[in-house]
Design an enzyme around this catalytic site. Structure first.
Site, short mmCIF file in Angstrom:
data_model
loop_
_atom_site.label_atom_id
_atom_site.label_comp_id
_atom_site.label_asym_id
_atom_site.label_seq_id
_atom_site.Cartn_x
_atom_site.Cartn_y
_atom_site.Cartn_z
N ASP A 1 1.09 -1.13 0.07
CA ASP A 1 -0.08 0.12 -0.01
C ASP A 1 1.02 1.20 0.20
OD1 ASP A 1 -3.19 0.74 0.52
OD2 ASP A 1 -1.93 2.01 1.53
N TYR B 1 -3.04 10.82 0.78
CA TYR B 1 -3.26 10.75 -0.71
C TYR B 1 -3.58 12.16 -1.34
CZ TYR B 1 -5.38 6.08 0.81
OH TYR B 1 -5.41 4.77 1.07
N HIS C 1 -4.52 -7.72 0.57
CA HIS C 1 -3.85 -6.60 0.65
C HIS C 1 -3.00 -6.59 2.06
CE1 HIS C 1 -3.09 -2.52 -0.68
NE2 HIS C 1 -3.76 -1.92 0.77
#
Length: 378
Positions: free
Chosen positions: A178, A304, A355
């Site tokens: 990630d 982000y 994930h």
């Protein structure tokens, strides 16, 4: 200001009492009109998790676990960085920097700390031992929150290199998934003195020109990317464009924060549609608590805003290892990676996991790191 200081976690009881009060006063929406998880977290599932949070969950257990690992803080580039530092008792242990992502934290590595630092105690070979450095990303967990723009993955990678240097590690490897993948790839691009190789369990990469004839691996990669864009990416678009707005909602509601993370633990893990198949309620709430107690909904989302464009091809000449877990949100073919990474020393697909690789399948995760980095041991 450059000193490494021990850090003992002791959340005031008043903060836990406030959490309980908020949980007791939750204003619930009406039930979803679709079946299952089609509209998000089902009401009955979230109510059950929250009821356990209120009446059965013990934060002090998690707090004691983190304190038992060895927690530290140090000031780097104006921010106090929190990290776990666990040294192996075995001679020749290789220093390993582990970086988490969102909605992760240092918690997601707690199952692999023992096997990585003390292999014989877990059926392994002492020659595979690692010293571990596991930092909390800026704005996450118990690291400081940036008070200015500019804390993207490039600056974080520079801070991580400074951390390893400060700890006295002049030869080390790095691993991430990630956001941890993006930070680790950036470290590989920057190639700081001492970094000798990297391993990833997520890789975001796609050639600028796919062409007309795609082989089966490329077709699967394109399908996975499109599924993420069409079905799973709404959270990322919000956090990349309006992190402050989503932060207001989640900072004021523990149930909202729990739902925001619980959905991803289900959607991105290899759990056959039921997160409790792979995670205990305690494990999920431990992960959620590191966001709630630190009020980091907005600060974590800002990464982000800072760096969404950093998931892009970059040239890396350091040795690279990669493991494809079957329920990872992306599935790049090796031939795409070969256009970016000049020294692929390990490339493997495993039979289980998603994930949250270290959190879901710690034994597979550990074996992949051992296998990859044996190639780089002196």
């Amino acid at each position: 200001m450059s000193a490494v200081r021990p850090f003992t976690l002791a959340v005031p009881q008043a903060e836990l009492d406030d959490l309980h009060r908020r949980l007791d006063q939750t204003r619930w929406p009406e039930r979803e009109t679709a079946t299952g998880w089609d509209q998000g977290v089902p009401t009955d599932r979230l109510r059950a998790l929250v009821d356990y949070w209120r009446r059965g969950y013990d934060w002090r257990r998690c707090e004691a676990m983190l304190n038992g690992f060895g927690q530290f803080k140090t000031m780097i580039d104006g921010l106090d960085v929190h990290f776990l530092h666990i040294r192996s008792r075995h001679d020749g242990a290789m220093p390993l920097l582990l970086t988490h992502g969102w909605p992760g934290s240092v918690i997601e590595f707690h199952k692999v700390i023992g096997p990585l630092t003390d292999p014989p105690a877990h059926g392994g070979n002492p020659a595979d031992a690692f010293h571990l450095v596991i930092p909390s990303l800026p704005g996450y967990g118990f690291s400081d929150k940036p008070a200015e723009t500019g804390w993207g993955v490039e600056r974080i990678a520079q801070a991580w290199a400074a951390l390893m240097d400060r700890l006295g590690y002049d030869r080390y490897v790095a691993q991430g998934g990630d956001w941890g993948s993006s930070v680790t790839v950036t470290l590989g691009t920057q190639a700081p003195s001492g970094l000798i190789g990297v391993h990833l369990n997520m890789l975001s990469i796609m050639p600028p020109d796919l062409g007309d004839q795609l082989d089966p691996d490329e077709q699967r990669a394109v399908a996975a990317s499109r599924h993420f864009a069409d079905v799973e990416s709404a959270y990322a678009r919000l956090q990349a464009t309006r992190p402050q707005t989503i932060g207001y909602a989640l900072a004021d509601s523990p149930v909202g924060q729990a739902a925001w993370i619980y959905e991803k633990l289900r959607g991105w893990s290899d759990c056959d549609g039921e997160p409790e198949n792979i995670f205990s309620r305690d494990e999920m709430l431990d992960a959620i608590m590191l966001y709630w107690l630190t009020n980091s909904a907005a600060s974590s989302a800002r990464l982000y805003w800072e760096s969404m464009g950093s998931f892009r091809p970059m040239k890396v000449d350091l040795p690279l290892g990669y493991t494809q877990f079957p329920r990872e949100i992306l599935a790049p073919p090796r031939r795409w990676a070969e256009q970016v990474f000049s020294q692929i020393i390990h490339w493997n697909s495993v039979e289980k996991g998603g994930h949250f690789a270290a959190f879901e399948q710690p034994a597979l995760f550990v074996e992949e790191l051992r296998t990859c980095f044996r190639r780089l041991r002196e």
